[in-house]
Design a protein around this motif. Structure first.
Motif, PDB file in Angstrom:
ATOM      1  N   PRO A  58       0.831  -1.206   0.000  1.00  0.00           N
ATOM      2  CA  PRO A  58       0.000   0.000   0.000  1.00  0.00           C
ATOM      3  C   PRO A  58       0.867   1.258   0.000  1.00  0.00           C
ATOM      4  O   PRO A  58       1.976   1.268   0.535  1.00  0.00           O
ATOM      5  CB  PRO A  58      -0.799  -0.119   1.301  1.00  0.00           C
ATOM      6  CG  PRO A  58      -0.815  -1.591   1.594  1.00  0.00           C
ATOM      7  CD  PRO A  58       0.510  -2.109   1.118  1.00  0.00           C
ATOM      8  N   LYS A  59       0.353   2.332  -0.570  1.00  0.00           N
ATOM      9  CA  LYS A  59       1.118   3.560  -0.712  1.00  0.00           C
ATOM     10  C   LYS A  59       1.625   4.079   0.631  1.00  0.00           C
ATOM     11  O   LYS A  59       2.781   4.504   0.743  1.00  0.00           O
ATOM     12  CB  LYS A  59       0.269   4.638  -1.384  1.00  0.00           C
ATOM     13  CG  LYS A  59       1.024   5.940  -1.651  1.00  0.00           C
ATOM     14  CD  LYS A  59       0.148   6.938  -2.382  1.00  0.00           C
ATOM     15  CE  LYS A  59       0.955   8.178  -2.758  1.00  0.00           C
ATOM     16  NZ  LYS A  59       1.532   8.874  -1.606  1.00  0.00           N
ATOM     17  N   LYS A  60       0.794   4.052   1.673  1.00  0.00           N
ATOM     18  CA  LYS A  60       1.232   4.594   2.953  1.00  0.00           C
ATOM     19  C   LYS A  60       2.383   3.776   3.532  1.00  0.00           C
ATOM     20  O   LYS A  60       3.242   4.312   4.230  1.00  0.00           O
ATOM     21  CB  LYS A  60       0.068   4.657   3.942  1.00  0.00           C
ATOM     22  CG  LYS A  60      -0.474   3.329   4.397  1.00  0.00           C
ATOM     23  CD  LYS A  60      -1.589   3.525   5.423  1.00  0.00           C
ATOM     24  CE  LYS A  60      -2.108   2.197   5.939  1.00  0.00           C
ATOM     25  NZ  LYS A  60      -3.176   2.379   6.955  1.00  0.00           N
ATOM     26  N   VAL A  61       2.421   2.466   3.214  1.00  0.00           N
ATOM     27  CA  VAL A  61       3.525   1.629   3.675  1.00  0.00           C
ATOM     28  C   VAL A  61       4.804   1.986   2.924  1.00  0.00           C
ATOM     29  O   VAL A  61       5.881   2.089   3.521  1.00  0.00           O
ATOM     30  CB  VAL A  61       3.192   0.138   3.495  1.00  0.00           C
ATOM     31  CG1 VAL A  61       4.393  -0.728   3.851  1.00  0.00           C
ATOM     32  CG2 VAL A  61       1.990  -0.249   4.355  1.00  0.00           C
ATOM     33  N   ARG A  62       4.691   2.184   1.614  1.00  0.00           N
ATOM     34  CA  ARG A  62       5.867   2.574   0.821  1.00  0.00           C
ATOM     35  C   ARG A  62       6.425   3.906   1.303  1.00  0.00           C
ATOM     36  O   ARG A  62       7.629   4.084   1.437  1.00  0.00           O
ATOM     37  CB  ARG A  62       5.504   2.661  -0.663  1.00  0.00           C
ATOM     38  CG  ARG A  62       5.027   1.366  -1.268  1.00  0.00           C
ATOM     39  CD  ARG A  62       5.126   1.387  -2.781  1.00  0.00           C
ATOM     40  NE  ARG A  62       4.528   2.546  -3.400  1.00  0.00           N
ATOM     41  CZ  ARG A  62       3.255   2.638  -3.786  1.00  0.00           C
ATOM     42  NH1 ARG A  62       2.419   1.622  -3.576  1.00  0.00           N
ATOM     43  NH2 ARG A  62       2.799   3.724  -4.378  1.00  0.00           N
ATOM     44  N   ASP A  63       5.524   4.853   1.563  1.00  0.00           N
ATOM     45  CA  ASP A  63       5.964   6.166   2.017  1.00  0.00           C
ATOM     46  C   ASP A  63       6.673   6.072   3.364  1.00  0.00           C
ATOM     47  O   ASP A  63       7.701   6.705   3.583  1.00  0.00           O
ATOM     48  CB  ASP A  63       4.767   7.115   2.125  1.00  0.00           C
ATOM     49  CG  ASP A  63       4.189   7.480   0.763  1.00  0.00           C
ATOM     50  OD1 ASP A  63       4.880   7.270  -0.250  1.00  0.00           O
ATOM     51  OD2 ASP A  63       3.040   7.978   0.718  1.00  0.00           O
ATOM     52  N   MET A  64       6.128   5.282   4.292  1.00  0.00           N
ATOM     53  CA  MET A  64       6.744   5.146   5.607  1.00  0.00           C
ATOM     54  C   MET A  64       8.081   4.419   5.506  1.00  0.00           C
ATOM     55  O   MET A  64       9.045   4.767   6.199  1.00  0.00           O
ATOM     56  CB  MET A  64       5.794   4.406   6.559  1.00  0.00           C
ATOM     57  CG  MET A  64       6.339   4.255   7.975  1.00  0.00           C
ATOM     58  SD  MET A  64       6.887   5.815   8.732  1.00  0.00           S
ATOM     59  CE  MET A  64       5.312   6.691   8.839  1.00  0.00           C
ATOM     60  N   LYS A  65       8.151   3.411   4.653  1.00  0.00           N
ATOM     61  CA  LYS A  65       9.400   2.667   4.485  1.00  0.00           C
ATOM     62  C   LYS A  65      10.511   3.588   3.979  1.00  0.00           C
ATOM     63  O   LYS A  65      11.652   3.523   4.436  1.00  0.00           O
ATOM     64  CB  LYS A  65       9.185   1.503   3.516  1.00  0.00           C
ATOM     65  CG  LYS A  65      10.355   0.540   3.445  1.00  0.00           C
ATOM     66  CD  LYS A  65      10.038  -0.637   2.536  1.00  0.00           C
ATOM     67  CE  LYS A  65      11.230  -1.594   2.462  1.00  0.00           C
ATOM     68  NZ  LYS A  65      10.972  -2.730   1.547  1.00  0.00           N
TER      69      LYS A  65
END
Length: 277
Positions: A90-97
Protein backbone atom coordinates in the motif's frame (compact mmCIF):
# COMPACT_ATOMS: atom_id res chain seq x y z
CA UNK A 1 -0.18 -14.70 -7.74
CA UNK A 2 -1.46 -11.84 -5.61
CA UNK A 3 -3.91 -9.27 -6.87
CA UNK A 4 -2.75 -5.70 -7.37
CA UNK A 5 -5.34 -3.05 -6.72
CA UNK A 6 -3.91 0.47 -6.70
CA UNK A 7 -6.19 3.16 -5.36
CA UNK A 8 -7.10 6.10 -7.59
CA UNK A 9 -4.63 8.32 -5.73
CA UNK A 10 -1.73 5.90 -6.18
CA UNK A 11 -0.22 7.44 -9.30
CA UNK A 12 3.22 6.01 -8.63
CA UNK A 13 2.03 2.40 -8.51
CA UNK A 14 -0.12 2.92 -11.59
CA UNK A 15 2.80 4.35 -13.57
CA UNK A 16 5.10 1.48 -12.59
CA UNK A 17 2.56 -1.17 -13.51
CA UNK A 18 1.71 0.45 -16.84
CA UNK A 19 5.40 0.44 -17.75
CA UNK A 20 5.88 -3.18 -16.68
CA UNK A 21 2.79 -4.52 -18.42
CA UNK A 22 3.58 -2.59 -21.61
CA UNK A 23 7.10 -4.01 -21.70
CA UNK A 24 5.88 -7.57 -21.09
CA UNK A 25 3.37 -7.29 -23.91
CA UNK A 26 5.90 -5.75 -26.31
CA UNK A 27 8.49 -8.45 -25.59
CA UNK A 28 5.88 -11.20 -26.04
CA UNK A 29 4.62 -9.80 -29.33
CA UNK A 30 8.16 -9.29 -30.62
CA UNK A 31 8.77 -12.98 -29.95
CA UNK A 32 5.69 -13.83 -32.03
CA UNK A 33 3.90 -15.58 -29.15
CA UNK A 34 0.21 -15.50 -28.34
CA UNK A 35 -0.82 -15.13 -24.72
CA UNK A 36 -1.68 -18.85 -24.63
CA UNK A 37 1.70 -19.86 -26.11
CA UNK A 38 3.58 -17.54 -23.77
CA UNK A 39 1.63 -18.79 -20.76
CA UNK A 40 2.42 -22.40 -21.63
CA UNK A 41 6.11 -21.56 -22.01
CA UNK A 42 6.37 -19.93 -18.58
CA UNK A 43 3.93 -22.42 -16.98
CA UNK A 44 1.08 -19.99 -16.34
CA UNK A 45 -2.43 -20.00 -17.77
CA UNK A 46 -3.55 -17.76 -20.62
CA UNK A 47 -5.98 -15.96 -18.31
CA UNK A 48 -3.15 -15.11 -15.90
CA UNK A 49 -1.02 -13.70 -18.72
CA UNK A 50 -3.99 -11.62 -19.85
CA UNK A 51 -4.59 -10.32 -16.31
CA UNK A 52 -0.94 -9.36 -15.92
CA UNK A 53 -0.81 -7.55 -19.27
CA UNK A 54 -3.99 -5.64 -18.41
CA UNK A 55 -2.55 -4.57 -15.06
CA UNK A 56 -5.08 -6.54 -13.05
CA UNK A 57 -2.47 -8.79 -11.43
CA UNK A 58 0.98 -8.08 -10.11
CA UNK A 59 3.55 -10.48 -11.60
CA UNK A 60 5.54 -12.31 -8.97
CA UNK A 61 9.35 -12.40 -9.21
CA UNK A 62 9.27 -15.95 -10.61
CA UNK A 63 6.87 -14.83 -13.34
CA UNK A 64 9.29 -12.08 -14.42
CA UNK A 65 12.26 -14.46 -14.23
CA UNK A 66 10.48 -17.00 -16.43
CA UNK A 67 9.40 -14.29 -18.88
CA UNK A 68 12.96 -12.96 -19.09
CA UNK A 69 14.31 -16.42 -19.91
CA UNK A 70 11.62 -17.42 -22.43
CA UNK A 71 11.68 -14.08 -24.23
CA UNK A 72 15.48 -13.84 -24.23
CA UNK A 73 15.42 -10.43 -22.58
CA UNK A 74 18.89 -10.79 -21.12
CA UNK A 75 17.90 -9.54 -17.67
CA UNK A 76 15.89 -6.53 -18.84
CA UNK A 77 12.57 -7.98 -17.67
CA UNK A 78 13.98 -9.55 -14.50
CA UNK A 79 15.43 -6.15 -13.59
CA UNK A 80 11.88 -4.87 -13.04
CA UNK A 81 11.35 -7.17 -10.04
CA UNK A 82 12.43 -4.60 -7.48
CA UNK A 83 10.08 -1.90 -8.75
CA UNK A 84 7.19 -4.35 -8.97
CA UNK A 85 7.86 -5.67 -5.46
CA UNK A 86 7.68 -2.15 -4.03
CA UNK A 87 4.30 -1.26 -5.57
CA UNK A 88 2.72 -4.44 -4.22
CA UNK A 89 2.62 -2.65 -0.87
CA UNK A 90 0.00 0.00 0.00
CA UNK A 91 1.12 3.56 -0.71
CA UNK A 92 1.23 4.59 2.95
CA UNK A 93 3.52 1.63 3.67
CA UNK A 94 5.87 2.57 0.82
CA UNK A 95 5.96 6.17 2.02
CA UNK A 96 6.74 5.15 5.61
CA UNK A 97 9.40 2.67 4.48
CA UNK A 98 11.16 5.42 2.52
CA UNK A 99 10.94 7.81 5.45
CA UNK A 100 12.36 5.20 7.84
CA UNK A 101 15.26 4.63 5.44
CA UNK A 102 16.22 8.31 5.83
CA UNK A 103 16.32 8.30 9.63
CA UNK A 104 19.14 8.09 12.14
CA UNK A 105 16.77 7.54 15.07
CA UNK A 106 13.22 6.22 15.34
CA UNK A 107 11.29 6.83 18.56
CA UNK A 108 7.90 5.15 18.98
CA UNK A 109 5.21 5.14 21.65
CA UNK A 110 2.28 2.74 21.38
CA UNK A 111 -0.58 1.91 23.71
CA UNK A 112 -2.77 -0.05 21.28
CA UNK A 113 -0.49 -2.75 19.83
CA UNK A 114 3.15 -3.78 19.60
CA UNK A 115 4.98 -1.46 17.18
CA UNK A 116 4.93 -2.82 13.65
CA UNK A 117 8.72 -2.97 13.46
CA UNK A 118 8.74 -5.35 16.43
CA UNK A 119 5.88 -7.66 15.45
CA UNK A 120 6.19 -11.33 14.63
CA UNK A 121 4.44 -12.42 11.46
CA UNK A 122 1.81 -14.34 13.43
CA UNK A 123 1.12 -11.35 15.68
CA UNK A 124 0.86 -9.00 12.68
CA UNK A 125 -1.56 -11.41 11.00
CA UNK A 126 -3.71 -11.47 14.14
CA UNK A 127 -3.71 -7.66 14.42
CA UNK A 128 -4.71 -7.18 10.80
CA UNK A 129 -7.19 -10.03 11.14
CA UNK A 130 -9.02 -8.16 13.90
CA UNK A 131 -9.82 -5.24 11.58
CA UNK A 132 -13.50 -4.45 10.98
CA UNK A 133 -14.75 -4.45 8.33
CA UNK A 134 -12.32 -7.32 7.68
CA UNK A 135 -9.66 -7.45 4.99
CA UNK A 136 -10.11 -10.02 2.25
CA UNK A 137 -7.66 -12.92 2.36
CA UNK A 138 -5.45 -11.33 -0.30
CA UNK A 139 -5.58 -7.90 1.35
CA UNK A 140 -4.57 -9.50 4.65
CA UNK A 141 -1.56 -11.19 3.05
CA UNK A 142 -0.57 -7.93 1.38
CA UNK A 143 -0.66 -6.07 4.69
CA UNK A 144 1.36 -8.76 6.51
CA UNK A 145 3.96 -8.95 3.74
CA UNK A 146 4.32 -5.17 3.69
CA UNK A 147 4.76 -5.00 7.46
CA UNK A 148 7.43 -7.70 7.61
CA UNK A 149 9.29 -6.07 4.70
CA UNK A 150 9.63 -2.86 6.72
CA UNK A 151 11.36 -4.79 9.52
CA UNK A 152 14.48 -5.22 7.38
CA UNK A 153 15.57 -1.81 8.70
CA UNK A 154 16.43 -3.36 12.09
CA UNK A 155 19.76 -4.79 11.05
CA UNK A 156 21.46 -5.78 14.28
CA UNK A 157 23.75 -4.32 16.94
CA UNK A 158 25.34 -1.70 14.69
CA UNK A 159 22.35 -0.78 12.54
CA UNK A 160 21.42 2.73 11.54
CA UNK A 161 18.98 4.05 12.55
CA UNK A 162 18.89 3.40 16.27
CA UNK A 163 15.54 2.66 17.87
CA UNK A 164 13.63 3.62 20.99
CA UNK A 165 10.29 1.95 21.66
CA UNK A 166 7.99 2.60 24.60
CA UNK A 167 5.16 0.10 24.85
CA UNK A 168 2.27 0.45 27.26
CA UNK A 169 1.94 -2.67 29.40
CA UNK A 170 -1.56 -3.14 27.97
CA UNK A 171 -0.05 -4.01 24.57
CA UNK A 172 1.83 -6.91 26.18
CA UNK A 173 -1.30 -8.25 27.84
CA UNK A 174 -3.75 -8.01 24.95
CA UNK A 175 -3.49 -11.55 23.49
CA UNK A 176 -3.78 -10.96 19.75
CA UNK A 177 -3.76 -14.38 18.11
CA UNK A 178 -4.00 -16.28 21.39
CA UNK A 179 -1.62 -17.33 24.13
CA UNK A 180 1.09 -18.99 22.02
CA UNK A 181 1.22 -16.17 19.46
CA UNK A 182 1.60 -13.68 22.27
CA UNK A 183 4.30 -15.76 23.93
CA UNK A 184 6.34 -15.80 20.70
CA UNK A 185 5.82 -12.05 20.43
CA UNK A 186 7.15 -11.47 23.94
CA UNK A 187 10.14 -13.68 23.18
CA UNK A 188 10.84 -11.58 20.08
CA UNK A 189 10.70 -8.40 22.16
CA UNK A 190 13.32 -9.90 24.47
CA UNK A 191 15.54 -10.83 21.56
CA UNK A 192 15.30 -7.43 19.85
CA UNK A 193 15.61 -5.56 23.13
CA UNK A 194 19.06 -7.06 23.66
CA UNK A 195 20.41 -5.46 20.47
CA UNK A 196 22.61 -2.46 21.19
CA UNK A 197 20.76 -0.41 18.59
CA UNK A 198 17.34 -1.07 20.15
CA UNK A 199 15.87 0.19 23.45
CA UNK A 200 12.51 -1.21 24.50
CA UNK A 201 10.79 0.31 27.52
CA UNK A 202 7.53 -0.67 29.18
CA UNK A 203 5.05 1.84 30.58
CA UNK A 204 3.44 0.01 33.52
CA UNK A 205 -0.32 0.25 33.89
CA UNK A 206 0.25 1.17 37.53
CA UNK A 207 1.97 4.44 36.61
CA UNK A 208 -0.16 7.38 37.72
CA UNK A 209 1.40 9.66 35.13
CA UNK A 210 1.45 8.84 31.41
CA UNK A 211 2.14 11.59 28.88
CA UNK A 212 1.00 9.28 26.09
CA UNK A 213 -2.72 9.32 26.85
CA UNK A 214 -3.47 10.88 23.44
CA UNK A 215 -2.37 7.66 21.70
CA UNK A 216 0.45 6.23 19.56
CA UNK A 217 2.94 8.45 17.73
CA UNK A 218 6.47 8.51 16.42
CA UNK A 219 9.38 10.92 16.30
CA UNK A 220 11.88 10.38 13.48
CA UNK A 221 15.22 12.17 13.32
CA UNK A 222 16.46 12.35 9.73
CA UNK A 223 19.93 12.20 8.23
CA UNK A 224 19.68 15.84 7.09
CA UNK A 225 19.29 17.02 10.68
CA UNK A 226 15.54 17.63 10.62
CA UNK A 227 12.96 15.91 12.80
CA UNK A 228 9.43 14.89 11.86
CA UNK A 229 6.58 13.18 13.65
CA UNK A 230 4.05 10.66 12.44
CA UNK A 231 0.87 9.07 13.65
CA UNK A 232 -1.87 6.81 12.35
CA UNK A 233 -5.38 6.85 13.75
CA UNK A 234 -8.67 5.53 12.37
CA UNK A 235 -7.83 5.26 8.64
CA UNK A 236 -5.69 8.42 8.63
CA UNK A 237 -1.90 8.26 8.42
CA UNK A 238 0.10 11.46 8.36
CA UNK A 239 3.62 12.82 8.68
CA UNK A 240 3.92 15.89 10.92
CA UNK A 241 6.45 18.50 9.77
CA UNK A 242 5.25 21.68 11.51
CA UNK A 243 8.21 22.52 13.82
CA UNK A 244 5.93 23.57 16.70
CA UNK A 245 3.97 20.31 16.57
CA UNK A 246 7.13 18.23 16.20
CA UNK A 247 8.59 20.00 19.23
CA UNK A 248 5.51 19.03 21.28
CA UNK A 249 5.95 15.38 20.25
CA UNK A 250 9.66 15.46 21.13
CA UNK A 251 8.91 16.90 24.58
CA UNK A 252 6.10 14.42 25.11
CA UNK A 253 8.26 11.46 24.10
CA UNK A 254 11.03 12.53 26.46
CA UNK A 255 8.55 12.63 29.34
CA UNK A 256 7.12 9.23 28.36
CA UNK A 257 10.60 7.69 28.43
CA UNK A 258 11.23 9.11 31.88
CA UNK A 259 7.92 7.72 33.15
CA UNK A 260 8.50 4.23 31.74
CA UNK A 261 10.71 1.48 33.13
CA UNK A 262 14.34 1.57 32.03
CA UNK A 263 15.33 -0.76 29.17
CA UNK A 264 16.93 -3.17 31.66
CA UNK A 265 13.90 -3.12 33.95
CA UNK A 266 11.65 -3.58 30.93
CA UNK A 267 13.42 -6.73 29.73
CA UNK A 268 13.12 -8.11 33.25
CA UNK A 269 9.43 -7.22 33.20
CA UNK A 270 8.93 -9.12 29.94
CA UNK A 271 10.82 -12.13 31.28
CA UNK A 272 8.58 -12.11 34.34
CA UNK A 273 5.50 -12.04 32.12
CA UNK A 274 6.80 -15.06 30.20
CA UNK A 275 6.99 -16.94 33.50
CA UNK A 276 3.40 -16.16 34.41
CA UNK A 277 0.90 -19.07 34.15
Amino acid sequence: MSEWEAGPEDDEAGAVMRTVTRQLKLWREAAGLTQAEFGAAIKYGEEMVSCVERGRRIPRPEYLDAADEVLGAGGKIAAMKRDVAEVRYPKKVRDMKRLEAETVEICSYNNSAIDGLLQTEAYARAVFGSRRPPFTGEELEQQVTARTARQEIIGGDTSVPVFSFVQCESTLRRPYGGRMVMRKQLEQLLQLGKLRSVDIQIMPLGREGNAGVDGPFRVLRLKDGTTVGSNEVQLVSRVIVDPKLVQILEIRYGIIRSQALTPEESLAFIEKMLGEP
